[in-house]
Design an enzyme around this catalytic site. Structure first.
Site, mmCIF file in Angstrom:
data_model
loop_
_atom_site.group_PDB
_atom_site.id
_atom_site.type_symbol
_atom_site.label_atom_id
_atom_site.label_comp_id
_atom_site.label_asym_id
_atom_site.label_seq_id
_atom_site.Cartn_x
_atom_site.Cartn_y
_atom_site.Cartn_z
ATOM 1 N N MET A 34 0.845 -1.197 0.000
ATOM 2 C CA MET A 34 0.000 0.000 0.000
ATOM 3 C C MET A 34 0.883 1.251 0.000
ATOM 4 O O MET A 34 0.426 2.345 0.335
ATOM 5 C CB MET A 34 -0.940 -0.005 1.205
ATOM 6 C CG MET A 34 -1.921 -1.188 1.157
ATOM 7 S SD MET A 34 -3.464 -0.901 2.012
ATOM 8 C CE MET A 34 -2.900 -0.608 3.672
ATOM 9 N N GLU A 39 11.820 -0.395 5.176
ATOM 10 C CA GLU A 39 12.718 -1.554 5.017
ATOM 11 C C GLU A 39 11.978 -2.897 5.013
ATOM 12 O O GLU A 39 12.446 -3.852 4.417
ATOM 13 C CB GLU A 39 13.772 -1.555 6.136
ATOM 14 C CG GLU A 39 15.121 -1.011 5.741
ATOM 15 C CD GLU A 39 15.711 -1.598 4.453
ATOM 16 O OE1 GLU A 39 15.820 -2.832 4.330
ATOM 17 O OE2 GLU A 39 16.066 -0.808 3.565
ATOM 18 N N HIS A 41 9.045 -3.542 3.588
ATOM 19 C CA HIS A 41 8.640 -3.756 2.190
ATOM 20 C C HIS A 41 9.873 -4.076 1.329
ATOM 21 O O HIS A 41 9.830 -4.969 0.477
ATOM 22 C CB HIS A 41 8.004 -2.491 1.609
ATOM 23 C CG HIS A 41 6.764 -2.023 2.317
ATOM 24 N ND1 HIS A 41 6.725 -0.877 3.070
ATOM 25 C CD2 HIS A 41 5.503 -2.536 2.363
ATOM 26 C CE1 HIS A 41 5.506 -0.684 3.539
ATOM 27 N NE2 HIS A 41 4.740 -1.686 3.141
ATOM 28 N N LEU A 188 8.521 -2.696 11.836
ATOM 29 C CA LEU A 188 8.323 -1.554 10.930
ATOM 30 C C LEU A 188 6.906 -1.611 10.376
ATOM 31 O O LEU A 188 6.394 -2.680 10.057
ATOM 32 C CB LEU A 188 9.313 -1.609 9.768
ATOM 33 C CG LEU A 188 10.797 -1.517 10.067
ATOM 34 C CD1 LEU A 188 11.577 -1.257 8.782
ATOM 35 C CD2 LEU A 188 11.108 -0.439 11.072
HETATM 36 P P1 AMP Z 1 1.337 -2.927 3.485
HETATM 37 O O1 AMP Z 1 1.916 -1.858 2.614
HETATM 38 O O2 AMP Z 1 1.275 -2.573 4.921
HETATM 39 O O3 AMP Z 1 0.061 -3.503 2.921
HETATM 40 O O4 AMP Z 1 2.382 -4.122 3.431
HETATM 41 C C1 AMP Z 1 2.777 -4.685 2.212
HETATM 42 C C2 AMP Z 1 3.555 -5.938 2.499
HETATM 43 O O5 AMP Z 1 4.684 -5.626 3.294
HETATM 44 C C3 AMP Z 1 2.727 -6.966 3.290
HETATM 45 O O6 AMP Z 1 2.997 -8.267 2.774
HETATM 46 C C4 AMP Z 1 3.260 -6.802 4.690
HETATM 47 O O7 AMP Z 1 3.153 -7.979 5.467
HETATM 48 C C5 AMP Z 1 4.709 -6.474 4.414
HETATM 49 N N1 AMP Z 1 5.324 -5.807 5.559
HETATM 50 C C6 AMP Z 1 4.874 -4.697 6.190
HETATM 51 N N2 AMP Z 1 5.669 -4.409 7.249
HETATM 52 C C7 AMP Z 1 6.633 -5.355 7.282
HETATM 53 C C8 AMP Z 1 7.748 -5.626 8.145
HETATM 54 N N3 AMP Z 1 8.035 -4.858 9.186
HETATM 55 N N4 AMP Z 1 8.519 -6.709 7.880
HETATM 56 C C9 AMP Z 1 8.233 -7.516 6.828
HETATM 57 N N5 AMP Z 1 7.202 -7.319 5.975
HETATM 58 C C10 AMP Z 1 6.411 -6.256 6.203
#
Ligand code: AMP
Length: 300
Positions: A34, A39, A41, A188
């Site tokens: 999103m 880090e 992502h 994160l």
């Molecule tokens: P989001 O932008 O929050 O929808 O996250 C996109 C992807 O990044 C999802 O698969 C999340 O699980 C992953 N993600 C978000 N934060 C972290 C993190 N701290 N460590 C590893 N993956 C993450």
């Protein structure tokens, strides 16, 4: 020459590029996000690069996974900054569709995954996994990658997507990447930007508490006790606890005392207006090494 990587905003342009790669027998990995990239992502992008020849990153703040009272409008949007980070990593394509490309007028389908989506975040945010499953199903259909990469930060989300992919015979491999944390343990998250300086100091206690609950359970403390103590610690620190639960790492079934399968402890808590989630594995119980017999000579 067009800027590299291209940012495309339509399904048609996305498919054209992915099909060209596939025509050349190049494998493709999709990393759905999103945006407001950090880090966590970027670690998934690196994993995607190790796993496939071509990497597509999608950036789409998905309205259908937010309830009306949630933070859809406030959610950080920083596409230009995100792009720079992705260029530095050598991503091949950015897919950033507008909402009307994803949900054109008349859109009326919803993908609902049962079982694993009903507990934890699914119980607290009943709209959430339907929105996630629908948009991920669409992204997979739109891009048709060989694999898609998700973070264990949203562990339950991976389980929901794995279930959906299996149930709907989607020809894609789901990869999970480990949680990336700040030095003090805070996972994160794009939502950490909402924390006030005071809340930021308290926030790592969520991870510390879940880690201690997991260690207590591994040492044989009754699960209910360990969780009760964890909840109390978070309450006292100023969190409004949503849940702390111990579950089977594979199917998210509740764990019973004496369990032998792999387990994880999951937590969600509000700190002010910010909802934080985290999860940790329960360490494997180690059998104590039998103590070597002490000989009379040694005892002397
Ligand atoms: P989001 O932008 O929050 O929808 O996250 C996109 C992807 O990044 C999802 O698969 C999340 O699980 C992953 N993600 C978000 N934060 C972290 C993190 N701290 N460590 C590893 N993956 C993450």
């Amino acid at each position: 020459m067009a800027a590299k990587p291209a940012t495309v905003r339509t399904v048609r342009a996305l498919r054209k590029q992915v099909q060209a790669w596939r025509g050349r027998k190049q494998t493709v990995a999709l990393v759905p996000t999103m945006g407001a990239l950090h880090e966590g992502h970027l670690s998934l992008v690196r994993l995607a690069k190790e796993s496939a020849k071509r990497v597509v990153v999608s950036i789409f703040v998905n309205p259908t996974q937010f309830a009306p009272h949630e933070d859809f409008d406030a959610y950080p949007r920083e596409e230009a900054k995100d792009r720079k980070k992705l260029v530095a990593l050598g991503v091949d394509l950015i897919y950033a569709p507008p909402a009307k490309e994803m949900y054109p007028p008349g859109f009326s389908t919803r993908v609902v995954v049962g079982g694993v989506s009903e507990c934890l975040d699914g119980a607290s945010r009943p709209h959430f996994f339907g929105g996630v499953a629908t948009v991920v199903a669409k992204l997979l259909q739109q891009c048709q990658p060989d694999m898609a990469v998700f973070g264990e930060k949203d562990y339950q989300q991976i389980k929901v997507i794995e279930r959906m992919v299996r149930d709907l015979d989607m020809p894609v491999k789901i990869l999970g990447g480990p949680i990336v944390r700040e030095e003090d343990g805070l996972a994160l998250s794009s939502r950490n930007a909402y924390l006030t300086p005071e809340e930021r100091l308290i926030a790592p206690l969520l991870n510390r508490t879940l880690t201690d609950v997991a260690a207590d359970i591994a040492e044989g403390r009754p699960i209910e006790d360990a969780i009760g103590a964890g909840r109390q610690r978070l309450d006292h620190a100023g969190f409004a606890v949503d849940y702390v639960e111990a579950r089977d790492a594979r199917d998210l079934a509740p764990l019973e005392d004496g369990f032998t399968q792999a387990g994880r402890v999951f937590g969600a808590s509000y700190l002010g207006r910010t909802r934080l989630i985290d999860n940790v594995p329960i360490p494997k119980k180690r059998k104590a090494k039998p103590k070597p017999e002490v000989t009379a000579d040694q005892a002397r």
